[in-house]
Write a protein that holds these residues in place. Structure first.
Motif, PDB file in Angstrom:
ATOM      1  N   ILE A   1     -13.809   8.526  21.363  1.00  0.00           N
ATOM      2  CA  ILE A   1     -12.439   8.902  21.755  1.00  0.00           C
ATOM      3  C   ILE A   1     -11.450   7.910  21.161  1.00  0.00           C
ATOM      4  N   THR A   2     -10.545   8.379  20.321  1.00  0.00           N
ATOM      5  CA  THR A   2      -9.480   7.514  19.816  1.00  0.00           C
ATOM      6  C   THR A   2      -8.219   8.314  19.507  1.00  0.00           C
ATOM      7  N   GLY A   3      -7.085   7.659  19.642  1.00  0.00           N
ATOM      8  CA  GLY A   3      -5.790   8.287  19.347  1.00  0.00           C
ATOM      9  C   GLY A   3      -5.299   9.212  20.443  1.00  0.00           C
ATOM     10  N   GLU A   4      -5.969   9.187  21.596  1.00  0.00           N
ATOM     11  CA  GLU A   4      -5.629  10.133  22.666  1.00  0.00           C
ATOM     12  C   GLU A   4      -4.670   9.535  23.697  1.00  0.00           C
ATOM     13  N   THR A   5      -3.976  10.439  24.361  1.00  0.00           N
ATOM     14  CA  THR A   5      -3.251  10.065  25.581  1.00  0.00           C
ATOM     15  C   THR A   5      -3.958  10.783  26.717  1.00  0.00           C
ATOM     16  N   ILE A   6      -4.541  10.006  27.606  1.00  0.00           N
ATOM     17  CA  ILE A   6      -5.328  10.579  28.708  1.00  0.00           C
ATOM     18  C   ILE A   6      -4.514  10.497  30.002  1.00  0.00           C
ATOM     19  N   TYR A   7      -4.376  11.623  30.679  1.00  0.00           N
ATOM     20  CA  TYR A   7      -3.567  11.658  31.906  1.00  0.00           C
ATOM     21  C   TYR A   7      -4.394  11.213  33.104  1.00  0.00           C
ATOM     22  N   VAL A   8      -3.837  10.271  33.837  1.00  0.00           N
ATOM     23  CA  VAL A   8      -4.435   9.861  35.112  1.00  0.00           C
ATOM     24  C   VAL A   8      -3.303  10.031  36.122  1.00  0.00           C
ATOM     25  N   ASP A   9      -3.082  11.274  36.515  1.00  0.00           N
ATOM     26  CA  ASP A   9      -1.860  11.598  37.258  1.00  0.00           C
ATOM     27  C   ASP A   9      -2.088  12.655  38.335  1.00  0.00           C
ATOM     28  N   CYS A  10      -3.335  12.757  38.831  1.00  0.00           N
ATOM     29  CA  CYS A  10      -3.682  13.767  39.852  1.00  0.00           C
ATOM     30  C   CYS A  10      -3.360  15.181  39.357  1.00  0.00           C
ATOM     31  N   GLY A  11      -3.322  15.347  38.033  1.00  0.00           N
ATOM     32  CA  GLY A  11      -3.146  16.672  37.447  1.00  0.00           C
ATOM     33  C   GLY A  11      -1.700  17.123  37.317  1.00  0.00           C
ATOM     34  N   PHE A  12      -0.753  16.274  37.656  1.00  0.00           N
ATOM     35  CA  PHE A  12       0.652  16.701  37.705  1.00  0.00           C
ATOM     36  C   PHE A  12       1.121  17.327  36.388  1.00  0.00           C
TER      37      PHE A  12
ATOM     38  N   ILE B   1     -12.265   0.266  15.450  1.00  0.00           N
ATOM     39  CA  ILE B   1     -11.389  -0.122  16.564  1.00  0.00           C
ATOM     40  C   ILE B   1     -10.696   1.148  17.050  1.00  0.00           C
ATOM     41  N   ARG B   2     -10.869   1.454  18.336  1.00  0.00           N
ATOM     42  CA  ARG B   2     -10.269   2.652  18.920  1.00  0.00           C
ATOM     43  C   ARG B   2      -8.979   2.280  19.652  1.00  0.00           C
ATOM     44  N   VAL B   3      -8.043   3.223  19.661  1.00  0.00           N
ATOM     45  CA  VAL B   3      -6.750   2.966  20.321  1.00  0.00           C
ATOM     46  C   VAL B   3      -6.398   4.199  21.157  1.00  0.00           C
ATOM     47  N   ASN B   4      -6.198   4.013  22.440  1.00  0.00           N
ATOM     48  CA  ASN B   4      -5.875   5.134  23.322  1.00  0.00           C
ATOM     49  C   ASN B   4      -4.792   4.747  24.322  1.00  0.00           C
ATOM     50  N   ALA B   5      -4.101   5.763  24.810  1.00  0.00           N
ATOM     51  CA  ALA B   5      -3.081   5.547  25.848  1.00  0.00           C
ATOM     52  C   ALA B   5      -3.518   6.250  27.128  1.00  0.00           C
ATOM     53  N   ILE B   6      -3.151   5.664  28.242  1.00  0.00           N
ATOM     54  CA  ILE B   6      -3.306   6.321  29.540  1.00  0.00           C
ATOM     55  C   ILE B   6      -1.904   6.710  29.994  1.00  0.00           C
ATOM     56  N   SER B   7      -1.714   7.970  30.326  1.00  0.00           N
ATOM     57  CA  SER B   7      -0.441   8.383  30.910  1.00  0.00           C
ATOM     58  C   SER B   7      -0.648   8.407  32.421  1.00  0.00           C
TER      59      SER B   7
END
Ligand code: NDP
Length: 253
Positions: A237-248, A179-185
């Motif tokens: 991919i697991t345990g990551e925080t992936i940025y979806v923020d136009c690169g800010f 089971i993978r767990v990830n966050a989107i910032s």
């Protein structure tokens, strides 16, 4: 991409919700979806939004009420007999805590924000685990205020830090069950919750001016990333925080 997969979506308040954009992306790729809502006033919204989707389930689930959480997962088990992914897109802090100084945060506001916005992730993961018999993927929504000071975001920033850290600890615990767990910032988006943060429109203008892409992110772009994270395309991919923020987040001075 998600044919024969069952997902549970927490946090659709209306069609502007990030959770709804995630649901649309997942649905277009074949997933069957169960939706939870908090409070009767939202039931009508979700029922209306999902009326043309086949084989959905709509169940109440206020995360501060453990018996509702248990009942929601029982309903999913009964209807589908399994769960492949869970999208956690919920957060709350009392409005008065989202303006002025963080220093003034009351004990109640702190505990409420942390309970609903951060504790709910391990809480829901624990209930999801027995249903994720063939492994699974859990995705949560975070924000840049987790790591840097954002005016007025205050206690929600502290809650998002706890959420991102919880993502890593859960990824470690659940990895052996595949089971993978990830966050989107996600960058700021005008939704019901976002309107609770004072001066939200200033953030949006700032990002248009400063981000590498010179614009703000759309809910659908966040939904598409959630789709990637719940699909097998992101299987390592697991345990990551992936940025979806136009690169800010990469910008310095
Ligand atoms: P929405 O208001 O559309 O969604 C937030 C959801 O959380 C609502 O459905 C809300 O229900 C639900 N919720 C609040 N309290 C509880 C509870 N006790 N139990 C269950 N559900 C609850 O806003 P967003 O789509 O913007 O927010 C989704 C997530 O994305 C949040 O975690 C938010 O912090 C995060 N995020 C948002 C950004 C933005 O700019 N919009 C940026 C980065 C992250 P109700 O309406 O009844 O309170």
């Amino acid at each position: 991409m998600l044919e024969n997969k069952v997902g549970m979506i927490f946090g659709v308040a209306n069609k502007r919700s990030i959770a709804w954009a995630c649901a649309e992306a997942c649905r277009e790729h074949g997933a069957e979806l169960a939706f939870t809502y908090q409070g009767e006033r939202l039931e009508r919204n979700i029922t209306r939004l999902t009326k043309d989707m086949e084989n959905t389930l709509v169940v109440p689930c206020d995360v501060t009420n453990q018996s509702e959480v248990d009942a929601a997962f029982e309903a999913v088990d009964k209807k589908y007999g399994r769960l492949d992914f869970l999208i956690h897109s919920i957060a709350f802090a009392p409005r008065e805590a989202l303006e002025g100084e963080f220093l003034d945060t009351s004990r109640d506001a702190f505990l409420t924000a942390l309970e609903i916005s951060a504790y709910s992730l391990p809480q829901l993961a624990l209930s999801a685990k027995p249903l994720m018999k063939d492994g699974g993927s859990i995705v949560t929504m975070s924000y840049y205020g987790a790591e840097k000071v954002v005016q007025n975001y205050n206690v929600m920033g502290v809650a998002k830090s706890a959420l991102e850290s919880s993502t890593r600890y859960l990824a470690n615990d659940l990895g052996k069950d595949n089971i993978r767990v990830n966050a989107i910032s996600a960058g700021p988006i005008k939704t019901l919750s976002a309107r609770g943060v004072k001066d939200m429109s200033t953030f949006l203008t700032h990002i248009e001016e400063r981000s590498p892409l010179k614009r703000n992110v759309t809910a659908r772009e966040v939904g598409n990333t959630a789709l990637f994270l719940v699909s097998d395309l992101s299987s390592a991919i697991t345990g990551e925080t992936i940025y979806v923020d136009c690169g800010f987040n990469i910008m310095g001075i």
